[in-house]
Design a protein around this motif. Structure first.
Motif, PDB file in Angstrom:
ATOM      1  N   ARG A  18      39.013 -16.562 -32.722  1.00  0.00           N
ATOM      2  CA  ARG A  18      39.584 -15.549 -33.438  1.00  0.00           C
ATOM      3  C   ARG A  18      39.733 -14.598 -32.927  1.00  0.00           C
ATOM      4  O   ARG A  18      41.349 -13.816 -33.079  1.00  0.00           O
ATOM      5  N   LEU A  19      39.187 -13.960 -32.457  1.00  0.00           N
ATOM      6  CA  LEU A  19      39.155 -12.766 -31.117  1.00  0.00           C
ATOM      7  C   LEU A  19      38.731 -11.452 -32.196  1.00  0.00           C
ATOM      8  O   LEU A  19      40.019 -10.109 -31.567  1.00  0.00           O
ATOM      9  N   ILE A  20      38.238 -10.906 -33.075  1.00  0.00           N
ATOM     10  CA  ILE A  20      39.122  -9.546 -33.668  1.00  0.00           C
ATOM     11  C   ILE A  20      37.499  -8.594 -34.044  1.00  0.00           C
ATOM     12  O   ILE A  20      37.733  -7.705 -33.955  1.00  0.00           O
ATOM     13  N   ALA A  21      36.923  -9.061 -33.524  1.00  0.00           N
ATOM     14  CA  ALA A  21      35.722  -8.726 -34.340  1.00  0.00           C
ATOM     15  C   ALA A  21      35.187  -7.208 -32.622  1.00  0.00           C
ATOM     16  O   ALA A  21      35.296  -5.809 -33.310  1.00  0.00           O
ATOM     17  N   LEU A  27      38.698  -0.089 -32.890  1.00  0.00           N
ATOM     18  CA  LEU A  27      39.156   0.179 -34.046  1.00  0.00           C
ATOM     19  C   LEU A  27      37.766   1.389 -34.797  1.00  0.00           C
ATOM     20  O   LEU A  27      38.666   2.388 -34.860  1.00  0.00           O
ATOM     21  N   ILE A  28      37.117   1.278 -35.491  1.00  0.00           N
ATOM     22  CA  ILE A  28      35.864   2.012 -36.015  1.00  0.00           C
ATOM     23  C   ILE A  28      35.260   2.917 -35.002  1.00  0.00           C
ATOM     24  O   ILE A  28      35.392   4.318 -35.254  1.00  0.00           O
ATOM     25  N   PHE A  50      31.414   8.998 -25.809  1.00  0.00           N
ATOM     26  CA  PHE A  50      30.890   8.508 -25.110  1.00  0.00           C
ATOM     27  C   PHE A  50      29.627   7.534 -25.884  1.00  0.00           C
ATOM     28  O   PHE A  50      29.283   6.203 -25.690  1.00  0.00           O
ATOM     29  N   ALA A  51      28.839   7.826 -27.079  1.00  0.00           N
ATOM     30  CA  ALA A  51      27.978   7.411 -27.883  1.00  0.00           C
ATOM     31  C   ALA A  51      29.254   5.923 -28.073  1.00  0.00           C
ATOM     32  O   ALA A  51      28.756   4.828 -28.598  1.00  0.00           O
ATOM     33  N   ALA A  52      30.313   6.751 -28.774  1.00  0.00           N
ATOM     34  CA  ALA A  52      31.566   5.354 -29.617  1.00  0.00           C
ATOM     35  C   ALA A  52      32.132   4.293 -29.147  1.00  0.00           C
ATOM     36  O   ALA A  52      31.544   3.594 -29.216  1.00  0.00           O
ATOM     37  N   LEU A  59      28.827  -3.194 -31.763  1.00  0.00           N
ATOM     38  CA  LEU A  59      29.016  -3.625 -33.045  1.00  0.00           C
ATOM     39  C   LEU A  59      29.680  -4.611 -32.931  1.00  0.00           C
ATOM     40  O   LEU A  59      29.950  -5.084 -33.953  1.00  0.00           O
ATOM     41  N   GLY A  60      30.519  -5.091 -32.086  1.00  0.00           N
ATOM     42  CA  GLY A  60      31.527  -6.207 -32.260  1.00  0.00           C
ATOM     43  C   GLY A  60      31.034  -7.710 -32.450  1.00  0.00           C
ATOM     44  O   GLY A  60      30.727  -8.374 -32.937  1.00  0.00           O
ATOM     45  N   MET A  61      28.834  -7.163 -31.881  1.00  0.00           N
ATOM     46  CA  MET A  61      28.709  -8.060 -31.696  1.00  0.00           C
ATOM     47  C   MET A  61      27.891  -8.878 -33.499  1.00  0.00           C
ATOM     48  O   MET A  61      27.915  -9.544 -33.985  1.00  0.00           O
ATOM     49  N   PHE A  62      27.766  -7.348 -33.631  1.00  0.00           N
ATOM     50  CA  PHE A  62      27.317  -6.893 -35.354  1.00  0.00           C
ATOM     51  C   PHE A  62      28.314  -7.652 -36.478  1.00  0.00           C
ATOM     52  O   PHE A  62      28.230  -8.279 -37.413  1.00  0.00           O
TER      53      PHE A  62
END
Length: 186
Positions: A18-21, A27-28, A50-52, A59-62
Protein backbone atom coordinates in the motif's frame (compact mmCIF):
# COMPACT_ATOMS: atom_id res chain seq x y z
CA UNK A 1 12.11 -24.46 4.40
CA UNK A 2 11.46 -21.07 2.84
CA UNK A 3 11.89 -20.67 -0.93
CA UNK A 4 14.67 -18.28 -1.94
CA UNK A 5 13.10 -15.43 -3.88
CA UNK A 6 14.90 -13.61 -6.68
CA UNK A 7 15.43 -9.86 -6.45
CA UNK A 8 12.76 -9.36 -9.11
CA UNK A 9 10.27 -11.43 -7.08
CA UNK A 10 11.11 -9.39 -3.98
CA UNK A 11 10.76 -6.12 -5.92
CA UNK A 12 7.37 -7.23 -7.21
CA UNK A 13 6.33 -8.25 -3.68
CA UNK A 14 7.38 -4.83 -2.33
CA UNK A 15 5.54 -3.10 -5.19
CA UNK A 16 2.28 -4.81 -4.14
CA UNK A 17 2.24 -2.91 -0.85
CA UNK A 18 0.00 0.00 0.00
CA UNK A 19 2.90 2.36 0.86
CA UNK A 20 0.88 5.12 2.52
CA UNK A 21 1.95 4.93 6.18
CA UNK A 22 5.11 7.02 5.81
CA UNK A 23 3.50 9.61 3.53
CA UNK A 24 0.69 10.00 6.07
CA UNK A 25 3.32 10.43 8.79
CA UNK A 26 5.11 13.03 6.65
CA UNK A 27 1.85 14.85 6.03
CA UNK A 28 1.17 14.98 9.77
CA UNK A 29 4.69 16.16 10.58
CA UNK A 30 4.67 18.96 8.01
CA UNK A 31 1.12 20.00 9.00
CA UNK A 32 2.32 20.35 12.61
CA UNK A 33 5.28 22.42 11.38
CA UNK A 34 3.01 24.65 9.33
CA UNK A 35 0.61 25.21 12.22
CA UNK A 36 3.49 25.78 14.62
CA UNK A 37 4.96 28.39 12.31
CA UNK A 38 1.91 30.58 12.94
CA UNK A 39 2.71 31.19 16.60
CA UNK A 40 6.16 29.84 17.57
CA UNK A 41 9.38 31.83 17.88
CA UNK A 42 12.12 31.25 15.27
CA UNK A 43 14.03 28.97 17.65
CA UNK A 44 10.94 27.01 18.66
CA UNK A 45 9.72 26.46 15.09
CA UNK A 46 13.21 25.36 14.08
CA UNK A 47 13.33 22.81 16.90
CA UNK A 48 9.82 21.67 16.01
CA UNK A 49 10.91 21.10 12.40
CA UNK A 50 13.87 19.01 13.51
CA UNK A 51 11.73 16.98 15.92
CA UNK A 52 8.77 16.53 13.57
CA UNK A 53 10.78 15.49 10.52
CA UNK A 54 13.02 13.29 12.66
CA UNK A 55 10.00 11.44 14.00
CA UNK A 56 8.38 10.64 10.64
CA UNK A 57 9.71 7.09 10.52
CA UNK A 58 8.52 6.34 14.06
CA UNK A 59 5.11 7.84 13.41
CA UNK A 60 4.99 5.86 10.15
CA UNK A 61 5.71 2.64 12.04
CA UNK A 62 2.76 3.38 14.32
CA UNK A 63 0.45 4.33 11.45
CA UNK A 64 1.45 1.20 9.51
CA UNK A 65 -0.48 -0.88 12.05
CA UNK A 66 -3.68 0.85 10.90
CA UNK A 67 -2.97 0.82 7.15
CA UNK A 68 -2.29 -2.91 7.08
CA UNK A 69 1.39 -2.39 6.25
CA UNK A 70 2.63 -3.21 9.77
CA UNK A 71 6.35 -2.48 9.38
CA UNK A 72 7.20 -4.29 12.59
CA UNK A 73 5.41 -7.57 11.82
CA UNK A 74 7.84 -10.32 12.71
CA UNK A 75 6.31 -13.15 10.69
CA UNK A 76 6.73 -11.76 7.18
CA UNK A 77 9.68 -12.88 5.04
CA UNK A 78 12.68 -10.57 4.70
CA UNK A 79 12.64 -8.39 1.61
CA UNK A 80 15.78 -6.77 0.22
CA UNK A 81 13.76 -3.74 -0.87
CA UNK A 82 12.72 -3.03 2.71
CA UNK A 83 16.41 -2.63 3.41
CA UNK A 84 16.89 -0.41 0.35
CA UNK A 85 13.90 1.69 1.39
CA UNK A 86 15.24 2.21 4.91
CA UNK A 87 18.72 3.01 3.56
CA UNK A 88 17.04 5.64 1.36
CA UNK A 89 15.30 6.97 4.43
CA UNK A 90 18.61 6.97 6.27
CA UNK A 91 20.15 8.90 3.38
CA UNK A 92 17.51 11.57 3.78
CA UNK A 93 18.33 11.84 7.49
CA UNK A 94 22.05 12.19 6.78
CA UNK A 95 21.35 15.34 4.81
CA UNK A 96 20.74 17.10 8.09
CA UNK A 97 24.52 17.46 7.85
CA UNK A 98 23.81 19.98 5.09
CA UNK A 99 20.75 21.52 6.69
CA UNK A 100 22.27 22.25 10.11
CA UNK A 101 25.15 24.53 8.98
CA UNK A 102 22.80 26.51 6.72
CA UNK A 103 20.27 26.70 9.56
CA UNK A 104 22.96 28.19 11.81
CA UNK A 105 23.62 30.90 9.21
CA UNK A 106 19.93 31.55 8.42
CA UNK A 107 17.22 29.70 10.32
CA UNK A 108 14.76 30.26 7.44
CA UNK A 109 16.89 27.97 5.26
CA UNK A 110 15.66 25.02 7.33
CA UNK A 111 12.33 24.36 5.57
CA UNK A 112 14.08 24.71 2.20
CA UNK A 113 16.93 22.31 2.91
CA UNK A 114 15.00 19.75 4.95
CA UNK A 115 11.95 19.98 2.69
CA UNK A 116 13.98 19.17 -0.42
CA UNK A 117 16.58 16.82 1.00
CA UNK A 118 14.13 14.55 2.81
CA UNK A 119 12.08 14.39 -0.39
CA UNK A 120 14.96 12.71 -2.22
CA UNK A 121 13.94 9.32 -0.88
CA UNK A 122 10.94 9.37 -3.22
CA UNK A 123 13.10 8.79 -6.30
CA UNK A 124 14.09 5.16 -5.55
CA UNK A 125 10.41 4.40 -4.89
CA UNK A 126 9.64 5.01 -8.57
CA UNK A 127 12.08 2.33 -9.62
CA UNK A 128 11.13 -0.15 -6.90
CA UNK A 129 7.38 0.00 -7.55
CA UNK A 130 7.73 0.94 -11.23
CA UNK A 131 5.32 3.83 -10.90
CA UNK A 132 5.76 7.52 -11.68
CA UNK A 133 4.64 8.91 -8.30
CA UNK A 134 8.11 8.98 -6.74
CA UNK A 135 9.66 11.07 -9.52
CA UNK A 136 6.67 13.40 -9.71
CA UNK A 137 6.62 13.92 -5.94
CA UNK A 138 10.38 14.43 -5.69
CA UNK A 139 10.66 16.83 -8.65
CA UNK A 140 7.47 18.76 -7.84
CA UNK A 141 8.55 19.03 -4.22
CA UNK A 142 11.94 20.45 -5.14
CA UNK A 143 10.58 22.98 -7.64
CA UNK A 144 7.65 24.17 -5.53
CA UNK A 145 9.61 24.34 -2.27
CA UNK A 146 12.24 26.54 -3.93
CA UNK A 147 9.53 28.70 -5.51
CA UNK A 148 7.56 29.35 -2.32
CA UNK A 149 10.76 29.83 -0.32
CA UNK A 150 11.58 32.79 -2.58
CA UNK A 151 8.01 34.05 -3.04
CA UNK A 152 7.15 34.10 0.69
CA UNK A 153 10.34 35.15 2.51
CA UNK A 154 8.44 36.18 5.66
CA UNK A 155 6.43 32.95 5.82
CA UNK A 156 8.89 30.29 4.67
CA UNK A 157 8.04 27.66 7.27
CA UNK A 158 4.32 27.96 6.54
CA UNK A 159 4.61 28.17 2.74
CA UNK A 160 6.96 25.21 2.45
CA UNK A 161 4.80 23.19 4.84
CA UNK A 162 1.66 23.88 2.81
CA UNK A 163 3.36 22.79 -0.42
CA UNK A 164 4.68 19.58 1.11
CA UNK A 165 1.34 18.74 2.75
CA UNK A 166 -0.48 19.25 -0.56
CA UNK A 167 2.05 17.07 -2.39
CA UNK A 168 1.60 14.38 0.28
CA UNK A 169 -2.18 14.50 -0.17
CA UNK A 170 -1.70 13.98 -3.90
CA UNK A 171 0.87 11.19 -3.42
CA UNK A 172 -1.26 9.36 -0.85
CA UNK A 173 -4.27 9.51 -3.19
CA UNK A 174 -2.21 8.20 -6.11
CA UNK A 175 -0.63 5.44 -4.02
CA UNK A 176 -4.00 4.39 -2.63
CA UNK A 177 -5.59 4.28 -6.10
CA UNK A 178 -2.59 2.33 -7.38
CA UNK A 179 -2.88 -0.19 -4.53
CA UNK A 180 -6.62 -0.63 -5.01
CA UNK A 181 -6.04 -1.23 -8.72
CA UNK A 182 -3.45 -3.89 -7.88
CA UNK A 183 -5.90 -5.60 -5.53
CA UNK A 184 -8.60 -5.64 -8.22
CA UNK A 185 -6.15 -7.28 -10.64
CA UNK A 186 -5.21 -9.98 -8.14
Amino acid sequence: MQKIRTLEEQREEFAQRRLIALPIAGLIAWAVIGIGSLFLSPFAISMLLFAATGSIVYLGMFISKFTGENFLEKGKPKNTFDTLFFYSFGMSLLVFGIAIPFFQADYTSLPLTVGILTGLMWLPITWIIQHWIGVIHGVARTITVVMVWYIFPDHRFLAVSIVIVLLYVFAIAVLELRWRGLRRQA
